[in-house]
Design a protein around this motif. Structure first.
Motif, short mmCIF file in Angstrom:
data_model
loop_
_atom_site.label_atom_id
_atom_site.label_comp_id
_atom_site.label_asym_id
_atom_site.label_seq_id
_atom_site.Cartn_x
_atom_site.Cartn_y
_atom_site.Cartn_z
N PRO A 122 0.79 -1.24 0.00
CA PRO A 122 0.00 0.00 0.00
C PRO A 122 0.81 1.28 0.00
O PRO A 122 0.45 2.25 -0.68
CB PRO A 122 -0.83 -0.13 1.28
CG PRO A 122 -0.94 -1.60 1.52
CD PRO A 122 0.36 -2.18 1.07
N CYS A 144 1.72 6.61 1.71
CA CYS A 144 0.56 5.79 2.05
C CYS A 144 -0.74 6.41 1.56
O CYS A 144 -0.88 7.64 1.53
CB CYS A 144 0.49 5.58 3.57
SG CYS A 144 1.93 4.73 4.25
N LYS A 150 -8.04 3.51 1.42
CA LYS A 150 -7.58 2.26 2.02
C LYS A 150 -8.44 1.09 1.56
O LYS A 150 -9.66 1.22 1.42
CB LYS A 150 -7.61 2.35 3.54
CG LYS A 150 -6.46 3.15 4.14
CD LYS A 150 -6.45 3.04 5.66
CE LYS A 150 -5.24 3.71 6.26
NZ LYS A 150 -5.20 3.56 7.75
N ASP A 152 -10.20 -2.43 2.17
CA ASP A 152 -10.67 -3.28 3.26
C ASP A 152 -11.02 -4.66 2.71
O ASP A 152 -12.11 -5.18 2.89
CB ASP A 152 -11.87 -2.67 3.99
CG ASP A 152 -13.02 -2.33 3.07
OD1 ASP A 152 -12.86 -2.49 1.84
OD2 ASP A 152 -14.08 -1.92 3.57
N GLU A 540 -0.64 2.75 9.52
CA GLU A 540 -0.24 2.62 8.12
C GLU A 540 0.24 1.19 7.84
O GLU A 540 0.47 0.41 8.76
CB GLU A 540 0.88 3.61 7.80
CG GLU A 540 0.51 5.05 8.01
CD GLU A 540 1.66 6.00 7.73
OE1 GLU A 540 1.45 7.22 7.85
OE2 GLU A 540 2.76 5.53 7.39
N TYR A 569 -8.35 -1.99 10.18
CA TYR A 569 -7.25 -1.84 9.22
C TYR A 569 -5.95 -2.42 9.75
O TYR A 569 -5.11 -2.90 8.97
CB TYR A 569 -7.09 -0.36 8.85
CG TYR A 569 -8.21 0.15 7.98
CD1 TYR A 569 -8.42 -0.37 6.71
CD2 TYR A 569 -9.09 1.12 8.45
CE1 TYR A 569 -9.46 0.08 5.90
CE2 TYR A 569 -10.13 1.59 7.65
CZ TYR A 569 -10.31 1.06 6.38
OH TYR A 569 -11.35 1.50 5.60
N GLU A 573 -3.98 -5.40 7.81
CA GLU A 573 -2.56 -5.33 7.50
C GLU A 573 -1.83 -6.55 8.03
O GLU A 573 -0.92 -7.08 7.37
CB GLU A 573 -1.97 -4.04 8.08
CG GLU A 573 -0.47 -3.88 7.90
CD GLU A 573 -0.02 -3.87 6.45
OE1 GLU A 573 1.21 -3.92 6.22
OE2 GLU A 573 -0.87 -3.81 5.52
#
Length: 637
Positions: A122, A144, A150, A152, A540, A569, A573
């Motif tokens: 990412p 980022c 973002k 998901d 992040e 998130y 990750e």
């Protein structure tokens, strides 16, 4: 008597005020019904009484309190009932209140990402490179995506993905379908980086500057740096690491190396390294400092890594200087070293290469490096420890100058590289390489920098060291794969002093110790112990490829960071970087464990809750394992 309950919850201030008014009103009612000894009401006029004016004033105050009480308590049923229910703990229901229901976490089934996201990184995504500057290749640094961009979804493995080959066999071969990149095979096969044979990539151990194999190359290097043999040199960084053959060879010699490379046209240098079981992170020396503390590595290495060391005022060398500890070594092989014998093959002239070498030597000397040793294609410089050289940098006409802009030497998370020399702090007497205990003694010796940590001391360090030995023993019972060849690449997602890694030092694994960029700066202590790690912000994505770790461990991460980072998130990750069949050990307060377990179901994880080694009610351990699954969507590769 009116009793006021002590509501600690910050949202109950209004209810608390309401109770005060209630008590005052009760006092008013009692006063209004009070009588004298003769039986007459106290408010009946008595010209001989001096209490009447005071009584009248008290009545006025009572009336005013009725008015205010009505304002503050008008929503009694709406406000008080719900908040008191949360604030007052029933001992029998105490364990049930701080559960997933309190966080209102609902089970979510996460969708698959598109098939072409199989190598999704990412914060170093080539799809977004065009948005950023070409200057000093800064587009390859971390950029980022904003929150609204973002993903998901669950990153799928490549078609035909197999469970990785186990260590130590993995150092020499890996499955082609796990890292299906043909470009690097076609471009580098003549240099013996790797070779595709059937369903596997094989790693002969060659390189641009070591055509006879990496072992012979390192043998020559050890002859130049005796400290590589006796435990003096323990940590190293390899900039422009290729497929990390240098770092892989050093593992057999007791030296732990962080292999560093950007996501570039080689496509997957770092992914190849991690697939082999060798420590590596995505990164580039460009405009931002590398995510490591000052005075951390014992050795830095560049083997024809194509970094223009003498350009931009030597700013890339300044960053190497910052992260290298006093007395540490910088090793360079390739242009312009040994230009007398190689200049014809470098498409240049001998005059140009001689000029480049002299400029490099001049820059290194100005930064307080000295030429330590040199033979054939390898040159070694050493960062000076004494203060006499650094005092010369205070002269106004000196370049590069001494850093005096107030930037912390260890500030390394999105911190621009400064065109100045970070001078080693003279208060440290035992941070230089020659002052550190040799490996493995340094692992359990309290580093000098521990005193800079809030609450840190030699005693606190020893206690932490002992605590993690107990915890690691318990973890091995919960996850029997720890200590076997099933687990090689490990990450401690929020370490303090690296205690978890130290407790597993005898297992056939390595640990990437991660220190939050928002927590106490303890990463220098980790490196002083002879361990490796990086700064990171878990709001992040981490600087690695998908499916690169066998075990992720966290200790109170959600408790510490949930006010900043959305749990969903962080878990996604974790799923991205965890290998199929890999484990997550989540040590958390009871408040978060059930919530994590609920979200983990939607990521195709199997989880079970376990007691800690001491069986305390406030803390639990969640053991999760990621399942192997394949994309239901057609891959474009």
């Amino acid at each position: 008597m009116c009793k006021i309950k002590n509501h600690a919850h910050k949202n109950l201030k209004r209810l608390y005020c309401c109770q005060i008014f209630k008590c005052f009103i009760q006092a008013c009612r009692k006063f209004l019904t009070m009588k004298h000894k003769d039986g007459k009401p106290i408010l009946q006029h008595d010209k001989n009484s001096t209490k009447v004016p005071m009584a009248i004033m008290f009545v006025v105050l009572c009336g005013f309190s009725f008015y205010l009480g009505g304002i503050f308590c008008s929503e009694k049923e709406k406000f008080a009932t719900n908040e008191v229910a949360k604030a007052v703990e029933n001992p029998k229901e105490k364990a049930a209140i701080p559960a997933a229901g309190a966080l209102q976490i609902k089970a979510v089934k996460f969708n698959e990402c598109p098939a072409d996201f199989q190598d999704y990184t990412p914060c170093t995504d080539p799809r977004r490179w065009r948005k950023f500057s070409l200057y000093r290749l800064s587009f390859m640094e971390r950029h980022c995506p904003p929150v609204f961009e973002k993903k998901d979804c669950l990153v799928p493995p490549p078609d035909g993905y197999k469970l990785p080959i186990r260590w130590p066999k993995s150092k020499d071969e890996c499955w082609y379908r796990n890292v299906p990149y043909d470009w690097i095979n076609k471009q580098k096969s003549n240099q013996h980086w790797l070779k595709k044979e059937g369903e596997k990539f094989h790693f002969p151990g060659g390189g641009t500057m070591f055509p006879n194999g990496v072992s012979e190359y390192v043998d020559h290097m050890q002859a130049l740096i005796p400290g590589m043999k006796d435990g003096t040199v323990r940590t190293a960084i390899d900039t422009g690491c290729g497929v990390a053959s240098w770092g892989g060879d050093l593992l057999d010699r007791g030296i732990l190396t962080v292999s560093l490379a950007p996501r570039d046209n080689h496509e997957a240098q770092v992914q190849f390294a991690l697939e082999r079981g060798i420590p590596a992170v995505l990164g580039i020396i460009s405009t931002q400092r590398l995510p490591f503390p000052s005075s951390s590595f014992d050795m830095a290495h560049c083997s024809r890594c194509l970094i223009p060391w003498t350009e931009f005022g030597g700013i890339y060398l300044l960053e190497v200087h910052r992260i290298l500890r006093p007395g540490g070594f910088w090793v360079l092989s390739g242009p312009p070293v040994n230009y007398e014998n190689h200049w014809k093959g470098w498409n240049t002239t001998i005059e140009e290469q001689k000029s480049d070498y002299e400029k490099l030597q001049e820059l290194l000397t100005s930064m307080c490096f000295k030429l330590y040793n040199k033979k054939d294609d390898i040159a070694v410089w050493q960062k000076l420890s004494d203060s006499s050289c650094y005092k010369k940098l205070e002269s106004p006409d000196t370049y590069p100058p001494k850093c005096d802009d107030g930037t912390e030497p260890d500030s390394a998370w999105y911190t621009p590289i400064r065109p100045c020399v970070v001078v080693p702090d003279q208060k440290y007497k035992k941070i230089a390489l020659k002052s550190l205990p040799k490996w493995p003694e340094r692992l359990h010796t309290a580093p000098e920098r521990v005193s800079d940590v809030r609450g840190g001391s030699d005693g606190a360090f020893k206690h932490d060291d002992s605590k993690w030995k107990t915890r690691a023993k318990h973890y091995k019972k919960l996850v029997p794969a720890i200590g076997t060849d099933k687990i090689r690449n490990v990450m401690d997602m929020n370490t303090l002093y690296g205690g978890f890694a130290a407790a597993l030092i005898d297992a056939p694994l390595w640990v990437m110790n991660t220190v939050s960029s928002y927590s106490s700066n303890t990463l220098g202590v980790v490196y002083d112990r002879g361990l490796i790690g990086t700064y990171h912000d878990w709001c992040e994505a981490f600087s690695t490829y998908p499916r690169t770790y066998d075990l992720l461990h966290l200790d109170g991460l959600f408790t510490a960071e949930s006010h900043r980072c959305e749990m969903k998130y962080v878990l996604l990750e974790m799923d991205r970087i965890l290998r199929p069949n890999g484990y997550a050990i989540i040590r958390e307060s009871s408040y978060f464990v059930d919530a994590v377990a609920t979200l983990a179901k939607g990521m195709k994880w199997g989880c079970r809750k376990e007691e800690t080694e001491y069986g305390v009610e406030q803390e639990k351990i969640l053991i999760c394992q990621k399942k192997l699954w394949y994309s239901s969507k057609q891959s474009s590769r």
